[in-house]
Scaffold this motif. Structure first.
Motif, PDB file in Angstrom:
ATOM      1  N   SER A  41     -44.155  -0.826  -0.171  1.00  0.00           N
ATOM      2  CA  SER A  41     -42.984  -0.846  -1.047  1.00  0.00           C
ATOM      3  C   SER A  41     -42.035  -1.981  -0.687  1.00  0.00           C
ATOM      4  N   ASP A  67     -43.173   2.187  -5.645  1.00  0.00           N
ATOM      5  CA  ASP A  67     -42.215   3.152  -5.117  1.00  0.00           C
ATOM      6  C   ASP A  67     -42.902   4.515  -5.064  1.00  0.00           C
ATOM      7  N   ASP A  70     -41.773   7.216  -7.454  1.00  0.00           N
ATOM      8  CA  ASP A  70     -41.867   6.928  -8.884  1.00  0.00           C
ATOM      9  C   ASP A  70     -43.251   7.336  -9.380  1.00  0.00           C
ATOM     10  N   ASP A 109     -25.346   9.731   0.831  1.00  0.00           N
ATOM     11  CA  ASP A 109     -26.194   8.751   0.148  1.00  0.00           C
ATOM     12  C   ASP A 109     -27.426   8.434   0.994  1.00  0.00           C
ATOM     13  N   ALA A 110     -27.235   8.342   2.321  1.00  0.00           N
ATOM     14  CA  ALA A 110     -28.368   8.121   3.223  1.00  0.00           C
ATOM     15  C   ALA A 110     -29.294   9.329   3.205  1.00  0.00           C
ATOM     16  N   ASP A 112     -29.746  11.436   0.735  1.00  0.00           N
ATOM     17  CA  ASP A 112     -30.486  11.437  -0.531  1.00  0.00           C
ATOM     18  C   ASP A 112     -31.586  10.382  -0.535  1.00  0.00           C
ATOM     19  N   ARG A 113     -31.293   9.209   0.027  1.00  0.00           N
ATOM     20  CA  ARG A 113     -32.296   8.144   0.062  1.00  0.00           C
ATOM     21  C   ARG A 113     -33.506   8.558   0.897  1.00  0.00           C
ATOM     22  N   MET A 114     -33.251   9.183   2.050  1.00  0.00           N
ATOM     23  CA  MET A 114     -34.350   9.610   2.912  1.00  0.00           C
ATOM     24  C   MET A 114     -35.178  10.714   2.249  1.00  0.00           C
ATOM     25  N   HIS A 115     -34.509  11.647   1.613  1.00  0.00           N
ATOM     26  CA  HIS A 115     -35.251  12.728   0.973  1.00  0.00           C
ATOM     27  C   HIS A 115     -36.002  12.244  -0.262  1.00  0.00           C
ATOM     28  N   ARG A 116     -35.494  11.207  -0.908  1.00  0.00           N
ATOM     29  CA  ARG A 116     -36.232  10.667  -2.051  1.00  0.00           C
ATOM     30  C   ARG A 116     -37.581  10.114  -1.611  1.00  0.00           C
ATOM     31  N   VAL A 117     -37.591   9.407  -0.485  1.00  0.00           N
ATOM     32  CA  VAL A 117     -38.842   8.837   0.013  1.00  0.00           C
ATOM     33  C   VAL A 117     -39.706   9.912   0.653  1.00  0.00           C
ATOM     34  N   SER A 160     -36.353  16.919   6.081  1.00  0.00           N
ATOM     35  CA  SER A 160     -37.257  16.305   5.106  1.00  0.00           C
ATOM     36  C   SER A 160     -38.709  16.557   5.478  1.00  0.00           C
TER      37      SER A 160
END
Length: 249
Positions: A41, A67, A70, A109-110, A112-117, A160
């Motif tokens: 990525s 991603d 995605d 925000d950090a 959320d970013r970590m959990h998104r990945v 996570s």
């Protein structure tokens, strides 16, 4: 003869395949004779170096960006595997990020970013693997030994990976009758940039000494656990979390 033994040319997808553990996994699967899609990525250059190294050793590999969170990008990744190599037999989810802070101080925000990945990304790829792995296939997700060690500042990261463990164990039961195994590998401290970044040499040595084997793990140590689960020797291991940490936890 099992399905896994009948297949002459198995195909593997390794998410995060340009990273420290991911590249070791890609090399190990290629050494076992699999065609490997090295997903990345971030750095195309690192991914292409992994591919070139595999090809120089006589293996087959291609680098594919995307991603992991995605679903359109990951569907395209699986489509590429099927179009170029005929199908998918092994999926290894090494893609992940680790952001550390005490729970009371963690930036949302950090978080959320970590959990998104780590969570959504694992879910998206696992969902596609559940739909498209061929019989005799294997899905290997990545957790962490921190879920047992419970060290301060790792709360959000461990959360996570706890989610990854839960979805992995449940998916193994949902795929009854498919001849597909679903497991997770949970590394301990491993000598990769993800682990060493921001740590002093003294702290790294202290962590290494805590293991009964008195060293950090190597990416190759973790890759060997993955190839076991992905290969014929691991066919009777299903719905498990394999803690790969030298006895630290």
């Amino acid at each position: 003869m099992t399905t896994i033994e009948q297949s002459a040319a198995r195909v593997a997808i390794v998410t995060g395949g340009s990273g420290g553990i991911g590249s070791a996994v890609a090399h190990a699967l290629a050494a076992d004779g699999m065609s490997v899609l090295v997903h990345y990525s971030g750095s195309a250059e690192r991914a292409e170096k992994v591919v070139a190294s595999i090809q120089e050793a006589g293996g087959t590999a291609v680098a594919i960006p995307g991603d992991v969170a995605d679903e359109t990008a990951m569907t395209a990744l699986f489509d590429t595997a099927e179009e170029r190599f005929g199908g998918v037999d092994v999926v290894v989810n090494t893609a992940g990020i680790m952001l550390l802070a005490p729970l009371a101080e963690m930036d949302l925000d950090a978080f959320d970013r970590m959990h998104r990945v780590n969570v959504r990304g694992t879910f998206v790829v696992s969902q596609l693997a559940a739909r498209r792995l061929r019989p005799g296939g294997a899905l290997v997700n990545f957790s962490t030994s921190i879920t047992r060690l419970q060290q301060p500042t790792y709360g959000a990261y461990a959360a996570s990976k706890g989610a990854v463990e839960a979805m992995t164990l449940i998916l193994a039961r949902e795929l009854r009758g498919r001849d597909v195994t679903v497991n997770a590998v949970a590394p301990g401290p491993t000598a990769t940039p993800l682990f060493t970044e921001g740590k002093s040499e003294q702290l790294i040595n202290q962590i290494a000494a805590a293991s009964p084997l008195e060293r950090l793990g190597t990416p190759e140590d973790i890759a060997r656990a993955v190839t076991f689960l992905a290969g014929p020797g691991g066919r009777w291991v299903n719905g498990q979390v394999l803690f790969t940490n030298g006895g630290l936890a």
